[in-house]
Write a protein that holds these residues in place. Structure first.
Motif, PDB file in Angstrom:
ATOM      1  N   LYS A 132       0.859  -1.184   0.000  1.00 34.46           N
ATOM      2  CA  LYS A 132       0.000   0.000   0.000  1.00 34.46           C
ATOM      3  C   LYS A 132       0.891   1.228   0.000  1.00 34.46           C
ATOM      4  N   VAL A 133       0.628   2.139  -0.945  1.00 34.52           N
ATOM      5  CA  VAL A 133       1.421   3.356  -1.086  1.00 34.52           C
ATOM      6  C   VAL A 133       0.493   4.572  -1.099  1.00 34.52           C
ATOM      7  N   VAL A 134       1.102   5.735  -0.897  1.00 36.31           N
ATOM      8  CA  VAL A 134       0.365   6.992  -0.955  1.00 36.31           C
ATOM      9  C   VAL A 134       1.041   7.870  -2.006  1.00 36.31           C
ATOM     10  N   ILE A 135       0.247   8.465  -2.880  1.00 37.11           N
ATOM     11  CA  ILE A 135       0.784   9.349  -3.916  1.00 37.11           C
ATOM     12  C   ILE A 135       1.100  10.693  -3.254  1.00 37.11           C
ATOM     13  N   GLN A 136       2.309  11.188  -3.460  1.00 42.25           N
ATOM     14  CA  GLN A 136       2.799  12.373  -2.771  1.00 42.25           C
ATOM     15  C   GLN A 136       2.668  13.670  -3.569  1.00 42.25           C
ATOM     16  N   ASP A 137       2.499  13.569  -4.879  1.00 42.49           N
ATOM     17  CA  ASP A 137       2.522  14.776  -5.705  1.00 42.49           C
ATOM     18  C   ASP A 137       1.640  14.571  -6.932  1.00 42.49           C
ATOM     19  N   GLY A 138       1.331  15.635  -7.580  1.00 36.71           N
ATOM     20  CA  GLY A 138       0.553  15.564  -8.811  1.00 36.71           C
ATOM     21  C   GLY A 138      -0.945  15.634  -8.565  1.00 36.71           C
ATOM     22  N   ALA A 139      -1.721  15.319  -9.594  1.00 35.45           N
ATOM     23  CA  ALA A 139      -3.177  15.425  -9.533  1.00 35.45           C
ATOM     24  C   ALA A 139      -3.797  14.455  -8.530  1.00 35.45           C
ATOM     25  N   PHE A 140      -3.127  13.346  -8.229  1.00 35.98           N
ATOM     26  CA  PHE A 140      -3.688  12.346  -7.334  1.00 35.98           C
ATOM     27  C   PHE A 140      -3.036  12.396  -5.943  1.00 35.98           C
ATOM     28  N   LYS A 141      -2.486  13.516  -5.565  1.00 41.25           N
ATOM     29  CA  LYS A 141      -1.802  13.685  -4.279  1.00 41.25           C
ATOM     30  C   LYS A 141      -2.720  13.270  -3.118  1.00 41.25           C
ATOM     31  N   GLY A 142      -2.180  12.450  -2.208  1.00 43.66           N
ATOM     32  CA  GLY A 142      -2.916  12.019  -1.028  1.00 43.66           C
ATOM     33  C   GLY A 142      -3.752  10.773  -1.219  1.00 43.66           C
ATOM     34  N   GLU A 174      -4.509   6.863  -1.750  1.00 45.13           N
ATOM     35  CA  GLU A 174      -3.876   5.574  -1.493  1.00 45.13           C
ATOM     36  C   GLU A 174      -3.996   4.698  -2.734  1.00 45.13           C
ATOM     37  N   ALA A 175      -2.962   3.882  -2.939  1.00 42.59           N
ATOM     38  CA  ALA A 175      -2.950   2.994  -4.098  1.00 42.59           C
ATOM     39  C   ALA A 175      -2.234   1.702  -3.709  1.00 42.59           C
ATOM     40  N   ILE A 176      -2.277   0.725  -4.596  1.00 43.51           N
ATOM     41  CA  ILE A 176      -1.585  -0.544  -4.381  1.00 43.51           C
ATOM     42  C   ILE A 176      -0.537  -0.709  -5.478  1.00 43.51           C
ATOM     43  N   TYR A 177       0.710  -0.895  -5.058  1.00 38.68           N
ATOM     44  CA  TYR A 177       1.824  -1.044  -5.992  1.00 38.68           C
ATOM     45  C   TYR A 177       1.678  -2.356  -6.762  1.00 38.68           C
ATOM     46  N   GLN A 178       1.861  -2.289  -8.096  1.00 36.68           N
ATOM     47  CA  GLN A 178       1.774  -3.478  -8.940  1.00 36.68           C
ATOM     48  C   GLN A 178       3.144  -3.920  -9.442  1.00 36.68           C
ATOM     49  N   CYS A 179       3.837  -3.030 -10.169  1.00 38.51           N
ATOM     50  CA  CYS A 179       5.141  -3.386 -10.716  1.00 38.51           C
ATOM     51  C   CYS A 179       5.855  -2.147 -11.231  1.00 38.51           C
ATOM     52  N   LYS A 180       7.131  -2.347 -11.615  1.00 39.53           N
ATOM     53  CA  LYS A 180       7.907  -1.255 -12.197  1.00 39.53           C
ATOM     54  C   LYS A 180       7.435  -1.010 -13.633  1.00 39.53           C
ATOM     55  N   ASP A 181       7.556   0.239 -14.038  1.00 45.91           N
ATOM     56  CA  ASP A 181       7.246   0.614 -15.416  1.00 45.91           C
ATOM     57  C   ASP A 181       8.449   1.410 -15.919  1.00 45.91           C
ATOM     58  N   GLY A 182       9.566   0.724 -16.125  1.00 48.80           N
ATOM     59  CA  GLY A 182      10.803   1.403 -16.484  1.00 48.80           C
ATOM     60  C   GLY A 182      11.562   1.808 -15.226  1.00 48.80           C
ATOM     61  N   LEU A 183      12.576   2.661 -15.383  1.00 52.71           N
ATOM     62  CA  LEU A 183      13.386   3.080 -14.241  1.00 52.71           C
ATOM     63  C   LEU A 183      12.746   4.187 -13.420  1.00 52.71           C
ATOM     64  N   GLU A 184      11.902   4.990 -14.038  1.00 53.29           N
ATOM     65  CA  GLU A 184      11.389   6.169 -13.352  1.00 53.29           C
ATOM     66  C   GLU A 184       9.927   6.086 -12.943  1.00 53.29           C
ATOM     67  N   ARG A 185       9.203   5.057 -13.383  1.00 57.40           N
ATOM     68  CA  ARG A 185       7.773   5.004 -13.120  1.00 57.40           C
ATOM     69  C   ARG A 185       7.356   3.644 -12.587  1.00 57.40           C
ATOM     70  N   SER A 186       6.183   3.624 -11.935  1.00 53.12           N
ATOM     71  CA  SER A 186       5.607   2.392 -11.416  1.00 53.12           C
ATOM     72  C   SER A 186       4.135   2.325 -11.772  1.00 53.12           C
ATOM     73  N   ILE A 187       3.597   1.106 -11.866  1.00 53.99           N
ATOM     74  CA  ILE A 187       2.169   0.931 -12.141  1.00 53.99           C
ATOM     75  C   ILE A 187       1.469   0.682 -10.807  1.00 53.99           C
ATOM     76  N   LEU A 188       0.420   1.463 -10.553  1.00 54.46           N
ATOM     77  CA  LEU A 188      -0.347   1.382  -9.318  1.00 54.46           C
ATOM     78  C   LEU A 188      -1.806   1.098  -9.624  1.00 54.46           C
ATOM     79  N   LEU A 189      -2.493   0.451  -8.681  1.00 55.63           N
ATOM     80  CA  LEU A 189      -3.943   0.291  -8.761  1.00 55.63           C
ATOM     81  C   LEU A 189      -4.560   1.359  -7.865  1.00 55.63           C
ATOM     82  N   ILE A 190      -5.428   2.179  -8.456  1.00 56.82           N
ATOM     83  CA  ILE A 190      -6.067   3.258  -7.708  1.00 56.82           C
ATOM     84  C   ILE A 190      -7.573   3.054  -7.747  1.00 56.82           C
TER      85      ILE A 190
END
Length: 180
Positions: A130-140, A142-158
């Motif tokens: 379980k993660v929390v988005i810290q910045d951007g349009a979805f700040k605050g 909660e989401a569930i981490y799924q996997c890496k999407d390259g070096l700089e991004r991750s795929i989350l379930l929201i």
């Protein structure tokens, strides 16, 4: 036969010793010791960290400020080794220098070799965290981490409006949700 015995005796006199180095100067000490013809080693491991908002792999020293050296106690110049740039002193137990078992060094070196050859599969997050988005349009949110999407991004379930959506978010914008 005599040569074999002498060679065995010479090998038995060589051993691994532990040096204490100046802060973050293990590489400097290693380089200067190699220039003197002294075999030295410090184990490292690859760790994934967010640096300047990018996920990167960094080599981290497993035993900070310590370095292993292989020397012959009968012929080595301990003063020269102690005065090497980056080195503070030998680690001692009372008046004796700390000798490290060769089997330990062999095991550390083999594990380091395996880690260096293996693909880097470490991650800041594990599937299902379980993660929390810290910045951007979805700040605050909660989401569930799924996997890496390259070096700089991750795929989350929201969960948005009672519908689960999968989206790609920058790693710098998420952190683990604190346990309640």
């Amino acid at each position: 036969m005599i040569r074999i015995i002498k060679a065995t005796m010479m090998e038995n006199q060589r051993g691994w010793y532990l040096l204490y180095c100046k802060g973050k100067e293990e590489v400097r000490a290693l380089t200067n010791l190699k220039n003197q013809g002294i075999d030295s080693f410090f184990p490292t491991m690859k760790v994934e960290k967010v640096v300047r908002k990018k996920l990167t792999c960094v080599d981290v020293v497993i035993f900070p400020n310590y370095l292993f050296v292989e020397i012959d106690a009968q012929t080595a110049n301990f003063n020269s080794i102690r005065s090497t740039r980056g080195v503070i002193d030998f680690v001692k137990c009372g008046a004796n220098y700390t000798k490290v078992p060769t089997s330990l060094i062999t095991e550390l070196k083999s594990k380091q070799l395996l880690r260096d050859k293996a693909p880097n599969e470490t991650s800041l997050f594990n599937h299902g965290d379980k993660v929390v988005i810290q910045d951007g349009a979805f700040k605050g949110i909660e989401a569930i981490y799924q996997c890496k999407d390259g070096l700089e991004r991750s795929i989350l379930l929201i969960n948005l409006i009672n519908k689960t959506a999968e989206m790609s978010i920058a790693n710098a914008e998420i952190k683990n949700k604190p346990e309640a």
